[in-house]
Every structure is written in structure tokens, then in C-alpha cells.
Design a protein around this motif. Sequence first.
Motif, PDB file in Angstrom:
ATOM      1  N   ALA A  31      97.486 126.866  33.202  1.00 62.10           N
ATOM      2  CA  ALA A  31      96.048 126.766  33.490  1.00 62.10           C
ATOM      3  C   ALA A  31      95.824 126.269  34.918  1.00 62.10           C
ATOM      4  O   ALA A  31      94.942 126.764  35.628  1.00 62.10           O
ATOM      5  N   MET A  32      96.629 125.298  35.341  1.00 66.35           N
ATOM      6  CA  MET A  32      96.520 124.790  36.710  1.00 66.35           C
ATOM      7  C   MET A  32      96.922 125.871  37.712  1.00 66.35           C
ATOM      8  O   MET A  32      96.264 126.045  38.744  1.00 66.35           O
TER       9      MET A  32
ATOM     10  N   MET B 139      89.119 126.490  31.026  1.00 65.50           N
ATOM     11  CA  MET B 139      90.405 126.550  30.322  1.00 65.50           C
ATOM     12  C   MET B 139      91.230 125.307  30.625  1.00 65.50           C
ATOM     13  O   MET B 139      91.802 124.696  29.714  1.00 65.50           O
ATOM     14  N   LEU B 140      91.286 124.906  31.884  1.00 62.69           N
ATOM     15  CA  LEU B 140      92.035 123.710  32.253  1.00 62.69           C
ATOM     16  C   LEU B 140      91.429 122.478  31.596  1.00 62.69           C
ATOM     17  O   LEU B 140      92.146 121.618  31.087  1.00 62.69           O
ATOM     18  N   GLU B 141      90.116 122.391  31.588  1.00 66.30           N
ATOM     19  CA  GLU B 141      89.436 121.261  30.957  1.00 66.30           C
ATOM     20  C   GLU B 141      89.778 121.190  29.466  1.00 66.30           C
ATOM     21  O   GLU B 141      90.053 120.108  28.935  1.00 66.30           O
ATOM     22  N   GLN B 142      89.793 122.341  28.801  1.00 70.12           N
ATOM     23  CA  GLN B 142      90.129 122.374  27.378  1.00 70.12           C
ATOM     24  C   GLN B 142      91.580 121.952  27.140  1.00 70.12           C
ATOM     25  O   GLN B 142      91.869 121.206  26.200  1.00 70.12           O
ATOM     26  N   GLU B 143      92.479 122.439  27.988  1.00 68.77           N
ATOM     27  CA  GLU B 143      93.894 122.091  27.831  1.00 68.77           C
ATOM     28  C   GLU B 143      94.120 120.591  28.032  1.00 68.77           C
ATOM     29  O   GLU B 143      94.909 119.971  27.321  1.00 68.77           O
ATOM     30  N   VAL B 144      93.435 120.009  28.990  1.00 68.80           N
ATOM     31  CA  VAL B 144      93.558 118.566  29.223  1.00 68.80           C
ATOM     32  C   VAL B 144      92.997 117.801  28.024  1.00 68.80           C
ATOM     33  O   VAL B 144      93.590 116.812  27.572  1.00 68.80           O
TER      34      VAL B 144
ATOM     35  N   GLN C  29      98.072 120.005  45.101  1.00 67.77           N
ATOM     36  CA  GLN C  29      97.726 121.326  45.619  1.00 67.77           C
ATOM     37  C   GLN C  29      96.298 121.696  45.211  1.00 67.77           C
ATOM     38  O   GLN C  29      95.524 122.212  46.029  1.00 67.77           O
ATOM     39  N   MET C  30      95.933 121.428  43.958  1.00 66.63           N
ATOM     40  CA  MET C  30      94.572 121.712  43.502  1.00 66.63           C
ATOM     41  C   MET C  30      93.554 120.887  44.267  1.00 66.63           C
ATOM     42  O   MET C  30      92.483 121.383  44.624  1.00 66.63           O
ATOM     43  N   THR C  31      93.867 119.627  44.528  1.00 68.99           N
ATOM     44  CA  THR C  31      92.949 118.758  45.258  1.00 68.99           C
ATOM     45  C   THR C  31      92.736 119.280  46.684  1.00 68.99           C
ATOM     46  O   THR C  31      91.596 119.364  47.157  1.00 68.99           O
ATOM     47  N   GLU C  32      93.819 119.636  47.362  1.00 75.53           N
ATOM     48  CA  GLU C  32      93.709 120.162  48.718  1.00 75.53           C
ATOM     49  C   GLU C  32      92.907 121.470  48.744  1.00 75.53           C
ATOM     50  O   GLU C  32      92.026 121.649  49.585  1.00 75.53           O
ATOM     51  N   LEU C  33      93.227 122.356  47.813  1.00 79.27           N
ATOM     52  CA  LEU C  33      92.504 123.623  47.757  1.00 79.27           C
ATOM     53  C   LEU C  33      91.037 123.410  47.407  1.00 79.27           C
ATOM     54  O   LEU C  33      90.159 124.083  47.954  1.00 79.27           O
ATOM     55  N   GLY C  34      90.772 122.498  46.501  1.00 79.96           N
ATOM     56  CA  GLY C  34      89.394 122.202  46.121  1.00 79.96           C
ATOM     57  C   GLY C  34      88.598 121.636  47.281  1.00 79.96           C
ATOM     58  O   GLY C  34      87.439 122.019  47.501  1.00 79.96           O
ATOM     59  N   ASN C  35      89.201 120.725  48.036  1.00 82.09           N
ATOM     60  CA  ASN C  35      88.521 120.162  49.214  1.00 82.09           C
ATOM     61  C   ASN C  35      88.251 121.245  50.256  1.00 82.09           C
ATOM     62  O   ASN C  35      87.155 121.314  50.826  1.00 82.09           O
ATOM     63  N   ARG C  36      89.257 122.071  50.516  1.00 79.12           N
ATOM     64  CA  ARG C  36      89.089 123.161  51.480  1.00 79.12           C
ATOM     65  C   ARG C  36      88.028 124.150  50.993  1.00 79.12           C
ATOM     66  O   ARG C  36      87.218 124.642  51.778  1.00 79.12           O
TER      67      ARG C  36
END
Length: 144
Positions: free
Chosen positions: A8-9, A44-49, A86-93
Amino acid sequence: MSASIIPAMQRLIAILEAENSALEEARIPDALALLPDKQSASRMLEQEVAVANDRKKDLCPCCPDDEEDTAQQEPPAFPYRDLLEQMTELGNRNGELLQRAITAQKRVIELLTSTPAATLPHNYGNQGTYAPVSERQALFTSRA
């Protein structure tokens, strides 16, 4: 944590990378086309978490208060740390690129909807050339 969190990530990361690429190249329609996929991947990621957190509560209803036990345990996000970074960096960008695209779109709309500045009237002098505005003379005088 659930092993299904990793795919999901990875899916969300791939969508963010594609959207960021589209935004960097000013391909706004392509970026907009990815929005439903991004929302779906986020849900989907939220549900998996949530599922993983529920499983953790079921497996361990009581958390140890002993400091030694908590110090020896590996942080639960350790296998996911690289993906999270990686998700944090991509999200910020992604946020920066979206803000830039919104600003650019607003400017384009302003330019398209603003009334053009009134141009100075043509002022011809005695020699047939343009005369400065201050030297303008009336061609007709109304005596009505």
C-alpha cells in the motif's frame, strides 16, 4: 504492523512520484487524472494501518510498563522507516508543487479575465507624427 502495509505504501509512493513528475513538467491534466488513484491509495493505506493497529491490540491487550522491555523492543515502524521517509519527502514536494501550480493557474486566470489597459489615444501633430499627450489639441470645437 501488517505486511500488506508495504504494498500500500509502495503504491502511494509510485502515484506521488508520477504526480510530482507531471506537476514539475506543468502537465496539469495528467496530475489531475492521478487524483482518484491517489485518494484510493491513501484510503487503502489508512485501512491497512487501522487493521494492523487492531491486530496489535488483539495480540497484546496489555502493554508492559517495564522500561527494560520497551527499551529492548524494536520500534514498530523500523521495517517501514525508509518507506515512511520516502513518502514524507514525496508528500512535502507534492504539496510545494501543488501550491506552485495553483498559484500559476490563478495568475493565468487573472491575466485572461482582466480588462486590458486602455492605450493612449493616437495624437498626431502638425507634421503627421505622434505628438506627446501634453501637446494634444482639439480637432473640433463644439459651440452648441
